[in-house]
Design a protein around this motif. Sequence first.
Motif, PDB file in Angstrom:
ATOM      1  N   ILE A  12       0.851  -1.191   0.000  1.00 46.14           N
ATOM      2  CA  ILE A  12       0.000   0.000   0.000  1.00 46.14           C
ATOM      3  C   ILE A  12       0.889   1.244   0.000  1.00 46.14           C
ATOM      4  O   ILE A  12       1.673   1.464   0.938  1.00 46.14           O
ATOM      5  N   TRP A  43      -1.393  -1.108  -4.325  1.00 48.96           N
ATOM      6  CA  TRP A  43      -2.460  -0.108  -4.337  1.00 48.96           C
ATOM      7  C   TRP A  43      -1.884   1.263  -3.994  1.00 48.96           C
ATOM      8  O   TRP A  43      -0.905   1.369  -3.246  1.00 48.96           O
ATOM      9  N   TRP A  45      -2.955   4.577  -1.947  1.00 48.51           N
ATOM     10  CA  TRP A  45      -3.894   4.954  -0.883  1.00 48.51           C
ATOM     11  C   TRP A  45      -4.013   6.474  -0.858  1.00 48.51           C
ATOM     12  O   TRP A  45      -3.026   7.178  -0.633  1.00 48.51           O
ATOM     13  N   VAL A  63      -7.163   2.627  -2.810  1.00 49.54           N
ATOM     14  CA  VAL A  63      -7.983   2.523  -1.610  1.00 49.54           C
ATOM     15  C   VAL A  63      -8.094   3.928  -1.036  1.00 49.54           C
ATOM     16  O   VAL A  63      -7.216   4.769  -1.254  1.00 49.54           O
ATOM     17  N   GLY A  65      -9.523   6.625   2.315  1.00 52.57           N
ATOM     18  CA  GLY A  65      -9.897   6.788   3.709  1.00 52.57           C
ATOM     19  C   GLY A  65      -8.800   7.413   4.542  1.00 52.57           C
ATOM     20  O   GLY A  65      -7.615   7.316   4.220  1.00 52.57           O
ATOM     21  N   THR A  67      -8.035   6.377   7.365  1.00 53.22           N
ATOM     22  CA  THR A  67      -7.331   5.231   7.953  1.00 53.22           C
ATOM     23  C   THR A  67      -7.567   4.022   7.056  1.00 53.22           C
ATOM     24  O   THR A  67      -8.526   3.977   6.278  1.00 53.22           O
ATOM     25  N   THR A  68      -6.695   3.038   7.191  1.00 52.56           N
ATOM     26  CA  THR A  68      -6.890   1.780   6.468  1.00 52.56           C
ATOM     27  C   THR A  68      -6.203   0.661   7.243  1.00 52.56           C
ATOM     28  O   THR A  68      -5.143   0.881   7.840  1.00 52.56           O
ATOM     29  N   HIS A 324      -3.462   7.837   7.541  1.00 56.56           N
ATOM     30  CA  HIS A 324      -2.845   8.415   6.339  1.00 56.56           C
ATOM     31  C   HIS A 324      -1.950   9.597   6.727  1.00 56.56           C
ATOM     32  O   HIS A 324      -2.324  10.421   7.563  1.00 56.56           O
TER      33      HIS A 324
END
Length: 340
Positions: A12, A43, A45, A63, A65, A67-68, A324
């Motif tokens: 990520i 991915w 992010w 992706v 958000g 947070t992840t 993030h």
Amino acid sequence: MSSSSPVPRRIIYAGFATAHHSGGVHVMTQHVRLLRDAGHEAWLWLPDSDDRTNWIPDDVPMVFGATTPIGAQDLLVLPETPTVQGCDPAPGARKVIFNQNHFYTFAAGTPAEDFPGWSPAPALWVVSSESRDVLEATLPGLPVSLVPNPVDGELFVPAATERLRVSWFPKKRPREASLLKRLLANDPRLSEVDLVELVQTPRAEVAETLGSTAVFIALGHSESYGLPVAEALASGCLVVGYDGGGGHELFDAPGAWRVPDQRPLLIRDKVAGLIQDIDVLAPVRAANRTWVLDRYPFARTGAALQEAVAAAWARPGNDAMAVHPVAWLDSLGPHFTAYA
């Protein structure tokens, strides 16, 4: 007896949805695509789906958000700039700081001896030999892998043009660029030359401009590599200007001339001299393209990236909820423009 498929390991990359093209985020998207081509689950992010920018290709999976979740088998890749001492964005997770500019390593504040104070400690990925050498000496406790930037020789190609053109990016040195523009415009040796500033220009238009440029002026400052210089070389430009520090390796090209820092008159005179000799320099322009594409192909980047990922996965990691790094951008101050 039932069996379940193993959960795929993910990579990520935490990036930013900048309004205009960002070289740093673009390189992250190249990594994602190279890793996917090699069979990895990679991915990009972004913090908010509403911020998706139209310059990031649609085939880059994302992706979203603030947070992840990061699994124990995953790898989280973070940018160097918003790295705040002691503020771990994913405690316990396996992490890499993708340092695309060693001059920005401590942009978010004064480091402690255990920088960045994360658990587990991250590995570092860098884009140039200069960055590798600097960070190995600065942060000897963190492993450093060199993943060189690729140069897109299919997008950046020489193009026929009826008029001579000189171009440059003013972003890193706006005050000097405004002075240089007037110097060039006032020089009778350049009266028949188009002078083009590239300001917040879409990538395809940058490629078109560089392809029809005879001389590119490098106005890099505090660089780790200098991707515009590499792309100008691939476009068949002659290059004059500043190497920005980390970009010195690009000035080994046959048609690149380094100028002492903050000497705009020297830039003007070198550009004018090259323009007057432009016809006889055609083989040098072609040699620039060959030189840079031989040294920075996608295959080299892909192979180095595979090695860096394998080394990172050999390090410890646990399940974590990642925040993030946009959460720490405010720590950089209002005048910081790395992701503008």
